[in-house]
Design a protein around this motif. Structure first.
Motif, mmCIF file in Angstrom:
data_model
loop_
_atom_site.group_PDB
_atom_site.id
_atom_site.type_symbol
_atom_site.label_atom_id
_atom_site.label_comp_id
_atom_site.label_asym_id
_atom_site.label_seq_id
_atom_site.Cartn_x
_atom_site.Cartn_y
_atom_site.Cartn_z
ATOM 1 N N SER A 191 1.703 2.339 10.691
ATOM 2 C CA SER A 191 2.589 2.379 9.522
ATOM 3 C C SER A 191 3.619 3.494 9.697
ATOM 4 O O SER A 191 3.318 4.567 10.210
ATOM 5 C CB SER A 191 1.780 2.574 8.236
ATOM 6 O OG SER A 191 1.078 3.793 8.263
ATOM 7 N N GLU A 192 4.843 3.209 9.258
ATOM 8 C CA GLU A 192 5.935 4.143 9.506
ATOM 9 C C GLU A 192 6.320 4.981 8.298
ATOM 10 O O GLU A 192 6.984 5.996 8.454
ATOM 11 C CB GLU A 192 7.154 3.380 10.023
ATOM 12 C CG GLU A 192 6.901 2.789 11.391
ATOM 13 C CD GLU A 192 8.156 2.235 12.021
ATOM 14 O OE1 GLU A 192 9.260 2.653 11.649
ATOM 15 O OE2 GLU A 192 8.023 1.385 12.900
ATOM 16 N N THR A 193 5.952 4.551 7.114
ATOM 17 C CA THR A 193 6.304 5.315 5.919
ATOM 18 C C THR A 193 5.053 5.543 5.074
ATOM 19 O O THR A 193 4.061 4.825 5.200
ATOM 20 C CB THR A 193 7.348 4.570 5.057
ATOM 21 O OG1 THR A 193 6.745 3.380 4.522
ATOM 22 C CG2 THR A 193 8.591 4.216 5.857
ATOM 23 N N ARG A 194 5.128 6.535 4.196
ATOM 24 C CA ARG A 194 4.011 6.788 3.276
ATOM 25 C C ARG A 194 3.797 5.607 2.342
ATOM 26 O O ARG A 194 2.666 5.290 1.960
ATOM 27 C CB ARG A 194 4.270 8.053 2.456
ATOM 28 C CG ARG A 194 4.154 9.320 3.243
ATOM 29 C CD ARG A 194 2.671 9.661 3.440
ATOM 30 N NE ARG A 194 2.507 10.597 4.516
ATOM 31 C CZ ARG A 194 2.318 11.890 4.370
ATOM 32 N NH1 ARG A 194 2.278 12.396 3.165
ATOM 33 N NH2 ARG A 194 2.179 12.654 5.411
ATOM 34 N N THR A 195 4.869 4.932 1.974
ATOM 35 C CA THR A 195 4.761 3.762 1.099
ATOM 36 C C THR A 195 3.966 2.661 1.785
ATOM 37 O O THR A 195 3.055 2.085 1.189
ATOM 38 C CB THR A 195 6.166 3.237 0.716
ATOM 39 O OG1 THR A 195 6.910 4.303 0.131
ATOM 40 C CG2 THR A 195 6.082 2.084 -0.249
ATOM 41 N N ASP A 196 4.294 2.373 3.051
ATOM 42 C CA ASP A 196 3.542 1.372 3.822
ATOM 43 C C ASP A 196 2.081 1.789 3.959
ATOM 44 O O ASP A 196 1.165 0.993 3.785
ATOM 45 C CB ASP A 196 4.140 1.196 5.218
ATOM 46 C CG ASP A 196 5.467 0.462 5.224
ATOM 47 O OD1 ASP A 196 5.848 -0.072 4.159
ATOM 48 O OD2 ASP A 196 6.108 0.423 6.285
#
Length: 188
Positions: free
Chosen positions: A65-70
């Motif tokens: 995962s690349e973002t905290r949201t993901d």
């Protein structure tokens, strides 16, 4: 990730259909994700399939995962849908700092305890250490001791087994940067 396209979900929906058709995969489409037989998850505009993916795949997706949201979406999805306990951490440094000084093992162990993936029991700590060593074998193989690493670690458990996935980049020079991935799996 759920309901969105992420960078690690590269194939188009058409490519997924063609691959599934050509390889005779069991393809089920729901509202927010596509699940190929075996639990591989690809996001789409469709819904949720409640077929349990493997702990290893879940840990890899968290590490990728690349973002905290993901990351938060995946953790919520795996926890609420399948009862997995998940954790994620990020760290960086040189091979010497990460491997020989124990920074990698200590960081992953701390993350596992602090996120509730494991409790402070000797056998569970032992399992995390061994899964971490197994995953790090692929990360640190054929590398210079001065190489720098930026790593993301995904942890998943179902209270019987534990998966540790490590994904990141390494380089001696910015022009020589490349990705590495490692996976460890251990019985608790």
């Amino acid at each position: 990730v759920i309901g969105q396209r992420s960078r690690f979900c590269i194939p188009s929906l058409k490519q997924v259909y063609e691959t599934a058709f050509l390889n005779d995969y069991d393809l089920d489409i729901y509202e927010k994700i596509i699940v190929l037989k075996g639990g591989f998850i690809i996001t789409s505009s469709s819904g949720i399939r409640e077929t349990k993916p493997s702990l290893e795949r879940a840990a890899l997706l968290l590490a990728l995962s690349e973002t905290r949201t993901d990351e938060d979406s995946l953790k919520e999805y795996f926890t609420n849908t399948f009862g997995f306990i998940c954790g994620v951490t990020e760290l960086g440094g040189t091979v010497t700092a990460l491997q020989q000084n124990g920074k990698l093992s200590n960081s992953i162990l701390s993350a596992a305890i602090n996120t509730g993936v494991i409790s402070k029991e000797p056998r569970k700590i032992h399992a995390v250490v061994h899964a971490t060593l197994e995953a790090s074998n692929s990360i640190f193989i054929h590398t210079h001791s001065n190489a720098s690493f930026a790593l993301k670690v995904g942890l998943t458990t179902n209270n019987e087994w534990l998966a540790v996935a490590i994904f990141g980049r390494s380089s001696l020079h910015p022009l020589s940067e490349h990705c590495r991935v490692g996976l460890g799996y251990m019985h608790l």
